[in-house]
Enzyme design. Structure first.
Site, PDB file in Angstrom:
ATOM      1  N   CYS B  37      -7.070  -4.215   1.775  1.00  0.00           N
ATOM      2  CA  CYS B  37      -7.170  -3.768   0.388  1.00  0.00           C
ATOM      3  C   CYS B  37      -7.852  -4.790  -0.499  1.00  0.00           C
ATOM      4  CB  CYS B  37      -5.790  -3.422  -0.177  1.00  0.00           C
ATOM      5  SG  CYS B  37      -4.583  -4.737  -0.012  1.00  0.00           S
ATOM      6  N   ASP B  39      -6.600  -7.565  -1.634  1.00  0.00           N
ATOM      7  CA  ASP B  39      -5.689  -8.288  -2.524  1.00  0.00           C
ATOM      8  C   ASP B  39      -5.717  -9.776  -2.205  1.00  0.00           C
ATOM      9  OD1 ASP B  39      -5.010  -5.883  -3.521  1.00  0.00           O
ATOM     10  OD2 ASP B  39      -2.887  -5.956  -2.979  1.00  0.00           O
ATOM     11  N   CYS B  62      -2.542  -4.925  -6.304  1.00  0.00           N
ATOM     12  CA  CYS B  62      -1.784  -3.801  -6.839  1.00  0.00           C
ATOM     13  C   CYS B  62      -0.443  -4.254  -7.396  1.00  0.00           C
ATOM     14  CB  CYS B  62      -1.557  -2.767  -5.749  1.00  0.00           C
ATOM     15  SG  CYS B  62      -0.466  -3.342  -4.458  1.00  0.00           S
ATOM     16  N   CYS B 105       2.286  -5.387   1.302  1.00  0.00           N
ATOM     17  CA  CYS B 105       2.329  -6.280   0.140  1.00  0.00           C
ATOM     18  C   CYS B 105       3.427  -7.318   0.304  1.00  0.00           C
ATOM     19  CB  CYS B 105       2.587  -5.500  -1.146  1.00  0.00           C
ATOM     20  SG  CYS B 105       1.362  -4.238  -1.484  1.00  0.00           S
TER      21      CYS B 105
END
Lengths: 239, 127
Positions: B37, B39, B62, B105
């Protein structure tokens, strides 16, 4: 009703299926999406990879026209509209096959997704393997994010904001150039992968080359995602 | 899909956002990323006498990634190095009620803790 006609199956012989028995008449299905005997549609095996599904070898350059033609052909063959008067089992298969086909087409059509999918097949999931990120790229991204925050918080009419905007625009141009560089590096790797596959050697040297290509592809693909994200942030903020 | 109240709270009021100087005495820095993603997470600890006296983070990603790292810094403060090693991503998942698609995450946050601890250790050993 279910005559022994073969007309539906001709021309699909290059497609392989991992399963071999027709769910309906239990006769042997020899590598098509339709049973030779009862002409019933067969579920596409979950084991079947997207390349094989389209009758393509595992190569990273793909003939887009051939891909599209095959997609339309199979779409027609599986489309739920043509199964409205068929049994529940056939309707379910038609739906499942169509969904699979759409995903397969979307994946193969896009060069980046195609490469990520190939990595998935060849080297285990790209996503499961934590690539150690290049520290300098991260430093750069974090620094840029700080500058972006500074710009967001600044009075847009001030000289400071104007200076920051100029700085960010320069950064953006540099990053976009880097994106292009990464894409051409990927193109080169795609070419090397395909050439290696075409040679089909089974030597230690070929295996080492294979692993190196896959690793390089994975690294570039993940760095590309980081750079893409920061570029998107830049564009959204200074545009 | 909605974020849980705890995620929203951490997202709106992130705890311990910021950074220490990397070369400061007793500071360990962990930088990790999620290639899928994009991140990016930086987590830092400040250690005195084997105890984490302060922790800071900066995360670009996010809401769940921000909440995971924010929570991680809260938990790290006051813990010894040994206790900090034991923080698991599943603890974060449970505390924040993360849905399956956001579990990575929390993995990222755990990786960041481990990286920060390793960096601190490395710096301490080479002294």
């Amino acid at each position: 009703m279910d005559g022994h006609t073969h007309q539906h199956t001709s021309g699909r012989r290059e497609l392989q299926m991992a399963r071999s028995m027709c769910w309906h008449c239990q006769s042997e299905v020899s590598g098509e999406y339709f049973c030779d005997r009862c002409v019933k549609v067969q579920p596409v095996s979950k084991e079947l990879d997207y390349f094989t599904c389209f009758g393509f070898p595992r190569r990273l350059s793909i003939d887009q026209q051939k891909l599209e033609a095959k997609f339309y052909e199979l779409s027609r063959a599986f489309h739920p509209d043509f199964y409205q008067n068929k049994s529940d089992a056939e309707q379910t298969i038609s739906l499942g096959n169509s969904a699979m086909l759409n995903t397969a087409y979307r994946t193969l059509r896009d060069p980046i997704q195609r490469a990520e999918y190939l990595l998935d097949l060849e080297a285990g999931s790209v996503k499961d393997i934590r690539t150690t990120p290049p520290a300098d790229l991260f430093e750069e991204i974090l620094e840029l994010q700080d500058t972006l925050d500074e710009f967001r918080a600044s009075d847009r009419t001030s000289d400071t904001a104007a200076a920051l905007r100029t700085q960010l625009q320069t950064e953006r141009a540099a990053l976009e150039q880097r994106q292009r560089d990464m894409e051409s590096q990927l193109q080169q790797l795609f070419g090397r992968w395909d050439a290696l596959q075409d040679r089909g050697e089974a030597t230690d040297q070929a295996r080492a080359e294979r692993d190196r290509i896959l690793k390089d592809m994975r690294d570039i693909l993940s760095n590309r995602t980081y750079v893409k994200n920061i570029v998107n942030d830049l564009v959204a903020t200074i545009a | 899909m909605a974020y849980s109240d705890k995620v929203v709270d951490h997202f709106n009021n992130p705890r311990n956002m910021g950074s220490f100087k990397k070369d400061e005495e007793g500071v360990g820095t962990g930088m990790v990323g999620a290639p899928e993603c994009g991140d990016v997470m930086k987590l830092q600890i400040k250690v005195q006498n084997d105890t984490i006296v302060d922790a800071k983070f900066k995360t670009f990603g996010c809401g769940s990634a921000i909440a995971s790292s924010s929570l991680a810094t809260e938990w790290l403060k006051g813990k010894t190095i040994e206790e900090a090693q034991k923080i698991k991503n599943t603890d974060i998942v449970q505390e924040l009620n993360l849905p399956p698609v956001k579990i990575h995450c929390s993995v990222l946050a755990e990786d960041a803790i481990k990286a920060a601890l390793a960096d601190y250790q490395k710096k301490a050993d080479t002294k």
